[in-house]
Each structure stands twice: as C-alpha cells, then as structure tokens.
Design a protein around this motif. Structure first.
Motif, PDB file in Angstrom:
ATOM      1  N   ARG A 412      17.311 -42.467  23.024  1.00 26.50           N
ATOM      2  CA  ARG A 412      18.625 -41.956  22.650  1.00 26.50           C
ATOM      3  C   ARG A 412      19.430 -42.967  21.830  1.00 26.50           C
ATOM      4  N   ILE A 413      18.805 -44.100  21.519  1.00 24.97           N
ATOM      5  CA  ILE A 413      19.510 -45.148  20.783  1.00 24.97           C
ATOM      6  C   ILE A 413      19.057 -45.144  19.321  1.00 24.97           C
ATOM      7  N   ALA A 414      19.976 -44.799  18.430  1.00 26.32           N
ATOM      8  CA  ALA A 414      19.702 -44.836  16.988  1.00 26.32           C
ATOM      9  C   ALA A 414      20.416 -46.043  16.387  1.00 26.32           C
ATOM     10  N   VAL A 415      19.736 -46.741  15.501  1.00 27.10           N
ATOM     11  CA  VAL A 415      20.292 -47.947  14.887  1.00 27.10           C
ATOM     12  C   VAL A 415      20.311 -47.770  13.366  1.00 27.10           C
ATOM     13  N   THR A 416      21.413 -48.128  12.766  1.00 28.19           N
ATOM     14  CA  THR A 416      21.478 -48.188  11.307  1.00 28.19           C
ATOM     15  C   THR A 416      21.074 -49.593  10.889  1.00 28.19           C
ATOM     16  N   ILE A 417      19.991 -49.715  10.130  1.00 27.34           N
ATOM     17  CA  ILE A 417      19.457 -51.032   9.760  1.00 27.34           C
ATOM     18  C   ILE A 417      19.695 -51.258   8.265  1.00 27.34           C
ATOM     19  N   GLU A 418      20.424 -52.329   7.953  1.00 25.66           N
ATOM     20  CA  GLU A 418      20.741 -52.653   6.566  1.00 25.66           C
ATOM     21  C   GLU A 418      20.062 -53.948   6.147  1.00 25.66           C
ATOM     22  N   ASN A 419      19.438 -53.925   4.987  1.00 29.84           N
ATOM     23  CA  ASN A 419      18.730 -55.091   4.461  1.00 29.84           C
ATOM     24  C   ASN A 419      19.707 -55.982   3.708  1.00 29.84           C
ATOM     25  N   GLY A 420      20.025 -57.131   4.294  1.00 22.38           N
ATOM     26  CA  GLY A 420      20.923 -58.087   3.650  1.00 22.38           C
ATOM     27  C   GLY A 420      20.175 -59.253   3.039  1.00 22.38           C
ATOM     28  N   THR A 421      18.848 -59.104   2.893  1.00 25.30           N
ATOM     29  CA  THR A 421      18.030 -60.154   2.276  1.00 25.30           C
ATOM     30  C   THR A 421      17.635 -59.731   0.866  1.00 25.30           C
TER      31      THR A 421
END
Length: 571
Positions: A412-421
């Motif tokens: 039930r855990i959704a994560v927004t993952i952003e590439n800062g590299t």
C-alpha cells in the motif's frame, strides 16, 4: 475496629467507649446513686442480659492485634527494603569492570531507531587465583599467575535490534590473525601489533581481545563478558547443574572429563571439564570443542528459561551472586541494573531463534596446526554485522516494531522517485527494486527539478512509518528522512548514490548505512549451525586417538574402558 454494618457490635462499642471514665464502679452497691444508668446496668446484669462487656473485650483484643500486625508489617517492609538495598549494593560491589575505550566500534541503529547488541564472551585460561590453579592445574612451577591469560573461549553474541533472534558465533582459539596495537591499562603491558594466534590478544587486556575480534570480523562490539575456571564452576552450580549428552563413553585425560554414553547433569568441576574438553570431541581440536560448548550453553539457556529458575527469589539471588563474582565486564555493563537489562533482552529471544555457529576455517598455509577464516566466514560476519537472522537461513533482517508492522503494509506504499543525478535510469532502477520487494505498483518515476548532492526521502504528516519501511528496504539511513509539508513519499536520488539498489556504505551524515544483505545460506554452510531448543543433540566423541593414558595413545572411548578406577565426572 467494629464493622458498622453489624448493628449490635457497633452499639456495644459506642456504649463501651462512652463509659471509659468509670470512677465509681468500685464503690459498694448501697453507696451508688439509685436509678439512672447504674440501675439500668444492674438490672441488665441481674436479668442475664449483660453481654455488652463481653462484646467489648474481643473488639479491644482485635484492635490490639491489628496494631501489632501493622507494626510487624511496617518492620517487615523496612527490613525487606533494607535487605533489598543491601543485596543490590552487595551485587554491585561484586562486579569488576574495565573500559573498552571504543576499541570495538559501535552498533548502528536500524531504520526504527532500535540498536542490536553485540558482546564478546571470553573464557580465560588464566590461573590468577588459588581456585583457578586447583581447577586448571599448571601452577606447580609458576604458582598463582598475574595478568589475563589467554582467551580459550571467544564467542560473539549478537542480539537482534528487534530482539526476535540471536546468534552466537564461536571463533576458534587457534585462529591466526593480526592483533592491533594495544596497551593493558592495568598491567601496562603493551604491543605495537603483530600477526599471531587470536587468543593471545587477551594478554594485553580484554579491550585488546575485543579490538582483535572487531578487526577480524568487522562486527562492531560494544560489550564483553569474561569469566575464568572458577566462574564456570560457580555458574553451573548456581543453576543447579546443566544437562548434557555424549554420543559414546569418553575420557579426556587432559581435561579429565569422564562420562558414560548418554545424558548427564553436570555441576561444578564436571561442568568445567566438559567445556574445556578439546581432545574428547570431534577431531580432537578446538573446532570440536566449540560445538560441545554450544550444546552446553544451549542447555544452560533452557535451564534459565525453565519454570522455577527465574521465578524463585533464592535461585535468582544465588545465580546473581555467582555471576557477579565470576564475571569481568566492560563499564557499559558494570552495574546490576545493566546486567539485568542484558539478561532481559536475551530472555525475550525464543530458544528456537537462538542460533549457535562456529566461524568457518581453513588450514593456515604456514602452520597446519593453526587455522584462518575459511569459505563462508565473510558471509557469516556480514550477516551478524547486518543484523540478519540465521535461523533456518532465513536471511531476514529485524522486523519493524509490532505496532508499526500492523499498520504498515508495503503493497500500500507508493513512492515518487526522482532522479537528481546525471546518471540516466536511476529512478526506474530503484522503482523496480521497491516493487520487486512488494511495494505498490503505483510507485512512479520522474527527473528532479535540479541535481541533488544528497539523497533524501521526504514524507507527509503521519507517514513516518511508511517512510521508514521504504528506507529500510533500500538500506537508506534514517538520517536521510525528513518530514515535508505535503503528502505522500518522495525519494530524490542524489549524487551520493550513483549506482546500485542499496544505499552505499560509508555515506550519510550519521555514519555508514546498512550494508547489502549477506548470503545467509553461505553464512551457515559448514558452520555447525544449531539452535538452542535442540535438547536431543549429543556431543560427538572423537573416534581418533586423541588422548594418552600411561603413555599409550588411544581413543577417548578406549581410555574410558581402561580407566575403571577413575570416577566419572558426574559421580
């Protein structure tokens, strides 16, 4: 005091209390004033209904008994409290503690802020008292010795951060390794460091033995417990004996252990002979001895947990008195309250979740009578350092606290993952890693608005448990978590995490992160793994000619048959 619900007794008590000043009762009857209360009392007595006075007496005796009981109870409370304080101070006074000075590193908290416990149990062969000389021998020429002796027994005890499991790993005393520079603060004996047998490090103090084990294994060790020959004797006596089993008749002419095939209850010297025996079991080396020691410790743990041992005040005090006299500990365990806390933490672990292992070894290429860490040893070290359970090779890390575990479901855990590299595909790589571990398929990826130097996981109000769960799955230290003003979880990957799906060790503002999970199947392979709940295990008597009797080499079973006049160790 009379119960007011009992009418007659209550009235009798009140009338009797009103008549306390009885100045005229000793006057002759003809001198008493006629009528009134005196006449009424006289009439009552003459008619046989004068029970008031008889009712008064039990009440007065009852009051007196209650006052006496109350006084005795108060005295008993004071004496008991005083005795308790005396016992506490007495036990504290028994403890000998020394500082580790950070020689063993420090354990890292998990994502939920809980810290595992790693301590080194040291069994010294030092003959530093007359009792040790009688038990261990070898003092005929030297007399009572000074110093710490050598570490005949070295066991790393790991208690998981969530107290759900524990591992006890023996390091054979014949292991060759690098001993770091050390100075014993008591004897001032020092070394600039050398390559040698690992048990010799104790000569430079317990802190040096801890530092040597830490350097060999990479496992942070914050505590140690050391005991000598007489300590083993007193501890086994305090628990009322320890049940052990041997696979055949055995007589170790060196440790003097002599037992017939089967199960025995060992106390005192017999218990010491069993844990010291290296020629009686296995191949006659220290490796066989570690296995029999695990059987002994498993039996002792079962005895501790058995009904009546920890609930009997006399037994608990006897055990505590014996333990505090027998042990030398680091100053982090140098009080009764701290030792009780350690015992309580260990008691939380079920017996079937306590795994005994022995470090895998290979022959030292320079000396066939010595060993070095073998295949699988690094996996074993890493499993312990990474707080992974070795029970049935599960490889699972400490679980979340029960209250959190009930409210947090990864799916039930959704994560927004952003590439800062500047590395392409990093967000997709970590998103796949999370969904493969059961997190929500609603996990999304994007490019961060700007490049980031530090990885951060931001969570909304009340979502810290979800953030901790996601961070734990990725090996991200809790120092990288922060609460934001919005909702949901957003992971921004910084340049400190350029590759891989587990946050790299060595980064983070509060220290290294959790290392990548170790291969626990490799960790227990050839490590003689067994759990503390296995009461039917027997120490395997050596089939080789490992002992000598009257100058003749023979097996321990042959020596048992030949030494008919020698009493058994449990006799």
């Amino acid at each position: 005091m009379s119960d007011l619900r009992d009418g007659s007794a209550g009235r009798a008590t009140r009338r009797r209390t009103a008549q306390v000043p009885r100045r005229h009762t000793d006057r002759p009857a003809d001198e008493r004033p006629p009528g009134g209360r005196a006449a009424a009392r006289a009439a009552s007595r003459s008619s046989g209904r004068g029970n008031s006075r008889r009712r008064v007496r039990p009440t007065r005796r009852g009051r007196r008994a209650l006052r006496i009981a109350g006084t005795c109870l108060a005295f008993l409370v004071l004496v008991t409290a005083g005795a308790g304080w005396w016992f506490y101070e007495h036990l504290n006074g028994n403890i000998n503690s020394v500082s580790l000075d950070g020689k063993g590193g420090s354990e890292k908290a998990d994502a939920f802020g809980r810290t595992p416990i790693n301590l080194l149990v040291i069994g010294s062969d030092g003959r530093t008292s007359a009792a040790d000389c009688r038990l261990g021998g070898g003092c005929s020429r030297t007399g009572v010795q000074s110093g710490n002796g050598n570490a005949d027994v070295e066991m790393v005890v790991h208690i998981a951060a969530d107290r759900s499991n524990a591992t006890v790993m023996s390091v054979p005393r014949d292991t060759m390794t690098n001993v770091p520079a050390c100075t014993d603060p008591t004897s001032k004996q020092s070394t600039s460091g050398y390559y040698g047998q690992i048990n010799s490090a104790l000569s430079y103090g317990p802190a040096c033995q801890v530092a040597t084990i830490h350097q060999l294994t990479g496992i942070p060790i914050d505590h140690f417990v050391k005991l000598d020959f007489s300590g083993v004797v007193s501890m086994s006596d305090a628990v009322g004996g320890v049940d052990v089993c041997v696979s055949d008749n055995v007589y170790d002419t060196y440790s003097h252990l002599k037992l017939s095939k089967g199960t025995h209850t060992l106390k005192g010297v017999g218990a010491l002979e069993f844990v010291r025996s290296r020629h009686g079991f296995g191949d006659g080396s220290d490796l066989g001895r570690t296995v029999s020691q695990h059987l002994f410790l498993g039996a002792m743990i079962r005895k501790f947990k058995s009904a009546g041992t920890l609930t009997d005040p006399a037994k608990v005090y006897g055990l505590a008195d014996a333990a505090t006299k027998a042990l030398t500990v680091d100053d982090g365990l140098g009080s009764i309250s701290k030792l009780v806390g350690l015992a309580s933490d260990l008691d939380k672990v079920p017996s079937h979740r306590i795994t005994f292992t022995t470090m895998q070894t290979a022959a030292d290429p320079h000396n066939r009578d010595r060993v070095v860490p073998g295949a699988g040893a690094r996996s074993l070290f890493a499993s312990i350092a990474n707080d992974q359970s070795l029970t049935a090779g599960s490889g699972k890390k400490s679980a979340a606290p029960s209250a959190t575990a009930r409210s947090v479901t990864p799916s039930r855990i959704a994560v927004t993952i952003e590439n800062g590299t500047t590395v392409g595909g990093r967000a997709s790589e970590l998103a796949t890693a999370l969904t493969d571990k059961g997190f929500s398929q609603g996990t999304t990826t994007a490019n961060a608005p700007t490049t980031a130097s530090v990885t951060t996981l931001t969570y909304g109000t009340g979502q810290e448990p979800e953030a901790q769960a996601a961070a734990s799955a990725l090996g991200l230290p809790s120092s990288h978590l922060k609460q934001g003003g919005g909702t949901g979880l957003t992971l921004v990957i910084g340049s400190d995490w350029p590759s891989g799906t587990s946050y790299p060790a060595g980064h983070g503002s509060t220290g290294a992160s959790s290392p990548a999970p170790a291969d626990t199947h490799a960790a227990v392979s050839d490590a003689h793994a067994q759990t503390a709940d296995q009461p039917k295990g027997c120490a395997q008597v050596s089939p080789y000619r490992t002992v000598s009797l009257n100058g003749v080499s023979m097996t321990p079973a042959q020596a048992y048959a030949a030494a008919r006049s020698q009493p058994d160790s449990d006799s």
